[in-house]
Motif scaffolding. Structure first.
Motif, PDB file in Angstrom:
ATOM      1  N   PRO A   1       0.804  -1.224   0.000  1.00  0.00           N
ATOM      2  CA  PRO A   1       0.000   0.000   0.000  1.00  0.00           C
ATOM      3  C   PRO A   1       0.841   1.280   0.000  1.00  0.00           C
ATOM      4  CG  PRO A   1      -0.493  -1.402   1.906  1.00  0.00           C
ATOM      5  CD  PRO A   1       0.574  -2.078   1.145  1.00  0.00           C
ATOM      6  N   ASN A   2       0.397   2.262  -0.768  1.00  0.00           N
ATOM      7  CA  ASN A   2       1.084   3.556  -0.798  1.00  0.00           C
ATOM      8  C   ASN A   2       1.110   4.223   0.565  1.00  0.00           C
ATOM      9  OD1 ASN A   2       1.821   3.808  -3.573  1.00  0.00           O
ATOM     10  ND2 ASN A   2      -0.348   4.090  -4.054  1.00  0.00           N
ATOM     11  N   SER A   3       0.164   3.856   1.426  1.00  0.00           N
ATOM     12  CA  SER A   3       0.119   4.489   2.744  1.00  0.00           C
ATOM     13  C   SER A   3       1.377   4.195   3.549  1.00  0.00           C
ATOM     14  CB  SER A   3      -1.121   4.026   3.508  1.00  0.00           C
ATOM     15  OG  SER A   3      -1.161   2.629   3.581  1.00  0.00           O
ATOM     16  N   ARG A   4       2.143   3.160   3.153  1.00  0.00           N
ATOM     17  CA  ARG A   4       3.370   2.854   3.908  1.00  0.00           C
ATOM     18  C   ARG A   4       4.336   4.036   3.896  1.00  0.00           C
ATOM     19  NH1 ARG A   4       4.401   0.438  -1.013  1.00  0.00           N
ATOM     20  NH2 ARG A   4       6.503   0.442  -1.872  1.00  0.00           N
ATOM     21  N   PHE A   5       4.345   4.828   2.829  1.00  0.00           N
ATOM     22  CA  PHE A   5       5.283   5.958   2.767  1.00  0.00           C
ATOM     23  C   PHE A   5       4.990   6.960   3.879  1.00  0.00           C
ATOM     24  CE2 PHE A   5       5.288   4.204  -1.538  1.00  0.00           C
ATOM     25  CZ  PHE A   5       6.647   3.995  -1.703  1.00  0.00           C
ATOM     26  N   GLY A   6       3.718   7.185   4.131  1.00  0.00           N
ATOM     27  CA  GLY A   6       3.340   8.072   5.228  1.00  0.00           C
ATOM     28  C   GLY A   6       3.629   7.444   6.582  1.00  0.00           C
ATOM     29  N   GLU A   7       3.291   6.165   6.714  1.00  0.00           N
ATOM     30  CA  GLU A   7       3.506   5.472   7.992  1.00  0.00           C
ATOM     31  C   GLU A   7       4.989   5.413   8.359  1.00  0.00           C
ATOM     32  OE1 GLU A   7       1.690   1.669   7.321  1.00  0.00           O
ATOM     33  OE2 GLU A   7      -0.287   2.600   7.051  1.00  0.00           O
ATOM     34  N   TYR A   8       5.828   5.084   7.377  1.00  0.00           N
ATOM     35  CA  TYR A   8       7.260   4.999   7.658  1.00  0.00           C
ATOM     36  C   TYR A   8       7.830   6.380   7.994  1.00  0.00           C
ATOM     37  CZ  TYR A   8       7.154   0.279   5.551  1.00  0.00           C
ATOM     38  OH  TYR A   8       6.893  -1.027   5.242  1.00  0.00           O
ATOM     39  N   ALA A   9       7.342   7.396   7.280  1.00  0.00           N
ATOM     40  CA  ALA A   9       7.822   8.757   7.550  1.00  0.00           C
ATOM     41  C   ALA A   9       7.505   9.144   8.996  1.00  0.00           C
ATOM     42  CB  ALA A   9       7.184   9.746   6.577  1.00  0.00           C
ATOM     43  N   ILE A  10       6.319   8.788   9.449  1.00  0.00           N
ATOM     44  CA  ILE A  10       5.936   9.092  10.832  1.00  0.00           C
ATOM     45  C   ILE A  10       6.859   8.376  11.809  1.00  0.00           C
ATOM     46  CG2 ILE A  10       4.112   8.704  12.562  1.00  0.00           C
ATOM     47  CD1 ILE A  10       2.100   9.315  10.222  1.00  0.00           C
ATOM     48  N   LYS A  11       7.191   7.126  11.522  1.00  0.00           N
ATOM     49  CA  LYS A  11       8.106   6.377  12.394  1.00  0.00           C
ATOM     50  C   LYS A  11       9.479   7.057  12.470  1.00  0.00           C
ATOM     51  CE  LYS A  11       6.042   1.804  11.792  1.00  0.00           C
ATOM     52  NZ  LYS A  11       5.261   1.775  13.024  1.00  0.00           N
ATOM     53  N   VAL A  12       9.922   7.589  11.334  1.00  0.00           N
ATOM     54  CA  VAL A  12      11.221   8.271  11.312  1.00  0.00           C
ATOM     55  C   VAL A  12      11.170   9.525  12.193  1.00  0.00           C
ATOM     56  CG1 VAL A  12      12.892   9.512   9.870  1.00  0.00           C
ATOM     57  CG2 VAL A  12      11.820   7.416   9.003  1.00  0.00           C
ATOM     58  N   ILE A  13      10.151  10.337  12.012  1.00  0.00           N
ATOM     59  CA  ILE A  13      10.053  11.583  12.777  1.00  0.00           C
ATOM     60  C   ILE A  13       9.881  11.277  14.273  1.00  0.00           C
ATOM     61  CG2 ILE A  13       8.840  13.787  13.036  1.00  0.00           C
ATOM     62  CD1 ILE A  13       7.832  13.311  10.074  1.00  0.00           C
ATOM     63  N   GLU A  14       9.070  10.263  14.584  1.00  0.00           N
ATOM     64  CA  GLU A  14       8.888   9.838  15.977  1.00  0.00           C
ATOM     65  C   GLU A  14      10.210   9.442  16.620  1.00  0.00           C
ATOM     66  OE1 GLU A  14       4.403   7.958  16.377  1.00  0.00           O
ATOM     67  OE2 GLU A  14       6.063   6.643  15.875  1.00  0.00           O
ATOM     68  N   HIS A  15      11.013   8.709  15.862  1.00  0.00           N
ATOM     69  CA  HIS A  15      12.306   8.250  16.367  1.00  0.00           C
ATOM     70  C   HIS A  15      13.149   9.442  16.823  1.00  0.00           C
ATOM     71  CE1 HIS A  15      15.902   5.658  16.557  1.00  0.00           C
ATOM     72  NE2 HIS A  15      16.519   6.748  16.179  1.00  0.00           N
ATOM     73  N   TYR A  16      13.211  10.480  15.981  1.00  0.00           N
ATOM     74  CA  TYR A  16      14.006  11.663  16.327  1.00  0.00           C
ATOM     75  C   TYR A  16      13.370  12.440  17.478  1.00  0.00           C
ATOM     76  CZ  TYR A  16      17.247  11.112  12.440  1.00  0.00           C
ATOM     77  OH  TYR A  16      18.234  10.646  11.603  1.00  0.00           O
TER      78      TYR A  16
END
Ligand SMILES: [Zn+2]
Length: 147
Positions: free
Chosen positions: A60-75
């Motif tokens: 699903p294309n939604s993974r790009f948004g989900e992964y981006a959120i995980k990256v920002i959350e990590h920082y």
């Protein structure tokens, strides 16, 4: 890409924008200069991403948004080296591309033809990974952390 454009894309609720902004964040996951300015916008990005159906079938294309959120959350949590995200967000991340900020130490092939896996280390903290290259509907990657 400017911070404001990344935010506009990630909150667009459209496949093209979420894909473009998300991919930019994912491919800059090791670059705190790009990711840190996004931290204050995490709540709005996350709320706009909720329950989105963006198509894409098997992947699903939604993974790009989900992964981006995980990256920002990590920082935002200051959770140690960002390379620990690779097993979670690495599905589309080719180790041979410079955006990963890693070094390929070894490439192991099958019958001299296909790539089985890459042995890589993080340029920031030295963590080792084994990255399998897989063929499905498209080429994808499986990042495994080595102890
Ligand atoms: Zn690292």
């Amino acid at each position: 890409m400017e911070t404001s454009q990344i935010i506009a894309d990630l909150t667009s609720q459209e496949a093209e924008g979420v894909r473009r902004g998300g991919w930019f964040v994912i491919t800059n996951s090791q670059n705190e200069r790009i990711i840190k300015p996004l931290i204050p916008y995490l709540p709005v990005i996350a709320s706009k991403a909720q329950g989105l159906k963006l198509g894409g079938g098997f992947a699903p294309n939604s993974r790009f948004g989900e992964y981006a959120i995980k990256v920002i959350e990590h920082y935002s949590k200051n959770n140690g080296c960002s390379c620990s995200l690779f097993p979670t967000i690495g599905l589309d991340l080719n180790p041979e591309k410079e955006y990963n900020n890693i070094a390929v130490l070894k490439t192991v092939k099958i019958e001299d033809k296909w790539i089985d896996y890459y042995l890589v280390n993080c340029n920031k903290c030295g963590q080792l990974f084994k990255v399998f290259e897989r063929m499905g509907h498209w080429v994808f990657y499986e990042w495994k952390r080595l102890d």
